[in-house]
Write a protein that holds these residues in place. Structure first.
Motif: not given
Lengths: 270, 283
Positions: A128, A133-135, B17
Motif C-alpha cells: 500500500e 496493492s492492486s498489482s 499507475d
C-alpha cells in the motif's frame, strides 16, 4: 500521502553509520582510500562522483556485501562484519525473482522463518505504501520499470532496516517516473524513518532528496578517478519537500557539477 | 482465420499507475478452441500420409513385400494382440524406458547440481563426464552385456546412460549461469546454502530441467531400441529384428508406428508436467 494507517506498525529505529578510514583495494587498484564519514541516524545522505569512483563499493561495504582491506564500519555503534540484517539494499536493477508474484517478491525481504499473519499484514502494508496493492498478484514481467523499483524498495523496507542503502535505484527510469519515485522515497522516509544512503549520478536528485551530498573522487586531480576519498561535503539547506527550482539549489548544483568536472556556465549571483 | 473473432476480451488492460501508460495484456483464444484447432491441424498430415500410403500400396507401383498396406499393418497388430504377445512387447519396453529414464534423470540431476554449483567439483568431474559422453552409445552394449548379462539390468542400465547425459549436460551449465545478480540478492537478504538454492537457483533452472527431461526421454527410447536390437527375447526392439529376419514387413511397420506413438505419448506426459511446472515457476 496519508500515513495514519501505517503508524500502527512500529518501524525499526533509524541507526547511525560510522565509517573510519575505510580502504578497499582490488589487486593493485585502490578504490577507496582511507575514507571516513559519520552519518547521523535518520539522515539522508547522497553519494555522488564520477563513474568508477567507488560510490557503489562504499555502499556495498556498509551493507556487508564486501569486506574492506582496511578501516572499519559501524552501524548504530556495533561493527559490520558481514551481511547485516540492520541494513537493506536496493540495487540499480530491481532484481525481482521472475517466477514469484509481487507479494511473494516483497516477502523475500522479511526475516527468514515461518510466515505469520503479521508478516502478511506487513507485506500488504508495504504494498500500500508503494501504491502497488492492486498489482500484488502480478509477476515482474507484467509490470513497468518504475513499479519494479517500487517492489524492490518495499522488499528492502520489509526487514525494517535501520539503514536503507540505495544504489542508483532510479537510474534506469525515465525522467518523469524518476521524479515521482523521488517523492515516493521521501514519503517512505516519513513513514518509516530509516537512515538512507543513496548513490546517484543525478545532481538534482541528490539535492532534492538529501540532507548532505558527499562528492567522492580523487583528492589529488593528477590521480585517476579511483583512489576515492571525500572531496567535498555539501549540506543542503531548507526542509523537504524542497522547491526543485530554488535559487540556492542552483548555486549548489553548479558547485557540484563543477566538482564532477562538468562546466556549467553558471553565473554566480554572489 | 475467424476462429477467435468472437472471443470477448475478458481482462481489462492494466494501467501503470505511475505513468498512466497501459500495460499490454496478451489476449489468447479460449483454451478449448485452441486445443480443438491444434488437434485437427495436427491430424492433417498423419491422415494424408495414410491415404497416400494406401494409394501407393494398392497401385502396384511397389510390391507388397516392400510396402504393406495400412490395413495389413493393422491386421498384424490385431494378430499379435490376439496371441497375447503385443502387450508383452509394449509393456516390457515401456518398463525398461521408464526405469532407465528415472534412474538416469535422478543421477543426472544429482551430478549436475554438484558440478553446476561447485567450481571445484566442476574441475574434478566435468572432463571425465565429457569424455564418457563422447563414447558412442552402442559401445556400451557389449560391456554391459558382459558385466550385467543379457538381461533386464543391462538394458535398463543402457537406457539410464542414454537419459543421464541430456539431463547432466543441460542442467549443470544452467545452474552455473543462474543470474549472479539474483544470487547476490538472495545472499544480501540473508539466504545461503540450501535456502538460497530453493529461493533462487532451483526455480531459475526449472525450464532447463524440463527441457532436459524431454530430451532424456527421447534418448531413452533411442537407447532402448539399440539395446533390444542387439540382444533381447522380448520388447519392441526385438520385434523389429525378429520381423526383419522373418520378412514380416507388416510387423516392422507396426513396430515403428508403435514406437512413434509410445514416444510421443510419454513426451506428452512430460509436456503436461512442463505446463504445470511452468505455470508455477515460469517467468
Amino acid at each position: 500521502m496519508s500515513s495514519s494507517s501505517l503508524r500502527s506498525s512500529t518501524p525499526a529505529d533509524a541507526l547511525s553509520v560510522s565509517i573510519r578510514e575505510l580502504s578497499r583495494r582490488f589487486g593493485d587498484r585502490v578504490v577507496l582510500n582511507e575514507l571516513s564519514l559519520e552519518i547521523a541516524a535518520g539522515e539522508i545522505v547522497a553519494l555522488i562522483g564520477p563513474s568508477g569512483c567507488g560510490k557503489s563499493t562504499l555502499l556495498r561495504h556498509i551493507g556487508g556485501l564486501d569486506s574492506p582491506t582496511g578501516g572499519s564500519i559501524a552501524i548504530g555503534g556495533a561493527p559490520v562484519t558481514g551481511l547485516d540484517a540492520r541494513s537493506a539494499i536496493a540495487f540499480q536493477e530491481p532484481r525481482l525473482l521472475p517466477w514469484r508474484s509481487i507479494t511473494r517478491n516483497v516477502e523475500v525481504g522479511l526475516p527468514r522463518g515461518k510466515r505469520t499473519s503479521a508478516d502478511r499484514d506487513r507485506v500488504a502494508e508495504l504494498l500500500e505504501l508503494v501504491k502497488l496493492s492492486s498489482s500484488a498478484h502480478l509477476r515482474p514481467r507484467e509490470i513497468s520499470g518504475g513499479m519494479a523499483q517500487r517492489v524492490s524498495l518495499a522488499r528492502a523496507l520489509a526487514r525494517r532496516p535501520g539503514v536503507l542503502l540505495l544504489d542508483e535505484p532510479f537510474g534506469a527510469l525515465d525522467a518523469l517516473t524518476r521524479l515521482s519515485m523521488q517523492d515516493l522515497l521521501l514519503d517512505l522516509h516519513a513513514a518509516e524513518p530509516a537512515t538512507i544512503v543513496i548513490v546517484t549520478h543525478d545532481v538534482d536528485e541528490a539535492l532534492y532528496l538529501a540532507d548532505r551530498v558527499i562528492l567522492l573522487g580523487a583528492i589529488d586531480p593528477t590521480e585517476s578517478a579511483a583512489q576515492a576519498s571525500i572531496r567535498s561535503t555539501v549540506v543542503v539547506p531548507g526542509l523537504r519537500p524542497r522547491d526543485r527550482g530554488s535559487g540556492d539549489l542552483a548555486e549548489l548544483r553548479a558547485e557540484l557539477l563543477e566538482g564532477l568536472g562538468v562546466p556549467t556556465h553558471h553565473l554566480s549571483a554572489r | 482465420m475467424s476462429l477467435n473473432s468472437g472471443t470477448p476480451v475478458l481482462e481489462r488492460p492494466l494501467v501503470d499507475d505511475a505513468t498512466g501508460a497501459p500495460v499490454p495484456v496478451t489476449s489468447e483464444p479460449r483454451p478449448r478452441r485452441r486445443w480443438v484447432r491444434a488437434t485437427v491441424l495436427g491430424a492433417v498430415i498423419p491422415i494424408a500420409v495414410i491415404v497416400l500410403w494406401q494409394a501407393i500400396a494398392t497401385s502396384g507401383l511397389v510390391p507388397s513385400y516392400r510396402l504393406p498396406t495400412p490395413l495389413s499393418v493393422w491386421a498384424a497388430g490385431v494378430d499379435l494382440y490376439e496371441r497375447g504377445v503385443l502387450y508383452q512387447h509394449i509393456a516390457i519396453s515401456t518398463q525398461r524406458v521408464l526405469l532407465g529414464f528415472g534412474i538416469g534423470a535422478i543421477v543426472g540431476l544429482a551430478l549436475a547440481s554438484i558440478v553446476g554449483l561447485s567450481a571445484r567439483a566442476s574441475e574434478l568431474f566435468a572432463p571425465t563426464l565429457g569424455a564418457l559422453r563422447a563414447v558412442p552409445s552402442l559401445a556400451w552394449v557389449p560391456l554391459l552385456g558382459l558385466y550385467l548379462g543379457l538381461n533386464e539390468d543391462s538394458k535398463v542400465a543402457l537406457v539410464a546412460i542414454g537419459a543421464f547425459f541430456p539431463v547432466y549436460t543441460t542442467v549443470a551449465p544452467a545452474l552455473r549461469h543462474v543470474d549472479a545478480h539474483l544470487v547476490e540478492l538472495g545472499r544480501s537478504y540473508g539466504y545461503s546454502g540450501p535456502a538460497l538454492l530453493s529461493l533462487v537457483q532451483l526455480p531459475a533452472v526449472v525450464p532447463a530441467v524440463i527441457s532436459s527431461l524431454r530430451l532424456a526421454l527421447a534418448q531413452a527410447w533411442l537407447f532402448l531400441v539399440a539395446g533390444e536390437l542387439l540382444g533381447a527375447s522380448l520388447g519392441l526392439g526385438f520385434l523389429l529384428v525378429d520381423s526383419q529376419q522373418n520378412g514380416r514387413i507388416d510387423r516392422l511397420f507396426l513396430t515403428i508406428i508403435l514406437l512413434g506413438i509410445l514416444g510421443k505419448g510419454t513426451d506428452s506426459a512430460v509436456g503436461l508436467l512442463e505446463r504445470f511446472l511452468l505455470k508455477r515457476w515460469g517467468s
